[in-house]
Enzyme design. Structure first.
Site, short mmCIF file in Angstrom:
data_model
loop_
_atom_site.label_atom_id
_atom_site.label_comp_id
_atom_site.label_asym_id
_atom_site.label_seq_id
_atom_site.Cartn_x
_atom_site.Cartn_y
_atom_site.Cartn_z
N LYS A 15 8.60 -4.02 -4.01
CA LYS A 15 7.40 -4.10 -4.86
C LYS A 15 6.96 -2.70 -5.27
O LYS A 15 7.31 -1.70 -4.62
CB LYS A 15 6.24 -4.81 -4.14
CG LYS A 15 5.77 -4.17 -2.81
CD LYS A 15 4.78 -3.02 -2.95
CE LYS A 15 4.36 -2.44 -1.60
NZ LYS A 15 3.80 -1.08 -1.68
N ASP A 142 1.21 -6.25 3.89
CA ASP A 142 1.88 -6.61 2.63
C ASP A 142 2.65 -7.92 2.73
O ASP A 142 3.11 -8.46 1.72
CB ASP A 142 2.91 -5.52 2.25
CG ASP A 142 2.25 -4.31 1.60
OD1 ASP A 142 1.12 -4.43 1.11
OD2 ASP A 142 2.90 -3.24 1.59
#
Ligand code: C5P
Length: 292
Positions: A15, A142
């Site tokens: 990401k 995350d």
């Protein structure tokens, strides 16, 4: 239940944070953040072997420094989920093919962990989503995002995730410096905590008015306030890259990876402009949740 030798395979995408605002310190020692995350086509390969041999094995170009034992987030995710649903991982084998640079700000370890949770969900069947989310949040900040992927806003310490409409495909070029620092994420938050916190508004603005196109110049990251002091050589690398490419590059997550984002057709040119700089260059693109 699958046969003992039947493997389950999945991808664990990297990401970037298109916005990462650190808005305050919390009583539990964590920081309150407001962030827009985006998954990338660059992904680790994750293989689950329910019948063993038990443990974690790691290969791939970025295997160096990734723990091949029970401290790996992927293993801890399996243990956490097993504890919640009453199914100890037992003879579970986990293999990680590391294509994502580790400790670079790209979320690779958290993504591996989330993919293990999704593969276990498929293996064990009938698990409540709340169990996956609880396991994800118990091992890091995350992981909850990676259960969804695509484009999303995350608040709290990063575990409260709201999906957003997907961005159209963008090219992304990653510039990974040769070194990182010990306890990187914790050190970066600690460095920030010495400064007054900013008033966050970019993540809210992105959510209310999703931009059709994103360029690196629009990326906002609170960690840029300290990263260029904390990571030796990073300021020089950023300056060199921006001079070579002719466009801004921004910090990925808590760093030290830098990235460019823009039209897909320009990515190859950006990557080749960076040739010869002291970093590993990886050209990739944004991807929605369809990798799952
Ligand atoms: O969530 P994760 O385990 O990746 O975080 C690593 C460290 O970063 C935490 O132990 C904490 O010190 C810091 N952190 C923080 N605020 C957050 C996320 C992480 O202070 N929102």
């Amino acid at each position: 239940m699958s046969a003992p030798d039947r493997a389950r395979v999945g991808l664990a995408p990297a990401k970037v944070n298109l916005v990462l605002e650190v808005v305050g310190r919390r009583a539990d020692g964590y920081h309150e953040i407001d962030t827009i995350l985006q998954t990338l086509a660059l992904a680790d390969g994750v293989t689950l072997r329910p019948g063993g041999p038990p443990g974690v094995s790691v290969t791939g170009p970025f295997a160096g420094g990734v723990p091949a034992d029970e401290t790996n987030l992927a293993w801890r995710a399996a243990v956490a989920l097993g504890g919640i649903v009453g199914r100890p991982p037992g003879s579970l084998g986990i293999h990680l093919d590391k294509q994502i640079p580790a400790a670079g700000g790209l979320g690779g370890g958290a993504s591996d962990a989330a993919t293990v949770l999704r593969l276990l969900e498929a293996e064990w069947g009938g698990l409540p989503q709340a169990a996956l989310l609880e396991a994800a949040s118990s091992i890091g900040s995350d992981e909850a995002f990676f259960l969804l992927g695509g484009t999303a806003r995350a608040t709290g310490r990063g575990e409260r995730v709201t999906p957003l409409p997907g961005l159209p495909p963008h090219g992304v070029v990653l510039f990974v410096p040769p070194g990182t620092i010990e306890r990187k994420t914790a050190s970066m938050f600690a460095a920030l905590g010495r400064l007054p916190f900013e008033h966050a508004c970019a993540a809210g603005e992105f959510t209310r008015h999703p931009p059709g196109r994103v360029t690196a110049g629009q990326v906002v990251n609170s960690f840029e306030r300290v990263a260029f002091d904390v990571f030796p050589g990073l300021a020089g690398l950023q300056a060199g890259l921006e001079a070579a490419i002719g466009e801004p590059v921004r910090l990925a997550g808590a760093g030290p990876t830098l990235f460019w984002i823009g039209p897909t057709a320009q990515a190859a040119g950006v990557a080749s402009a960076a040739r010869g700089m002291d970093c590993t260059v990886i050209a990739t693109e944004t991807v929605g949740p369809q990798w799952r």
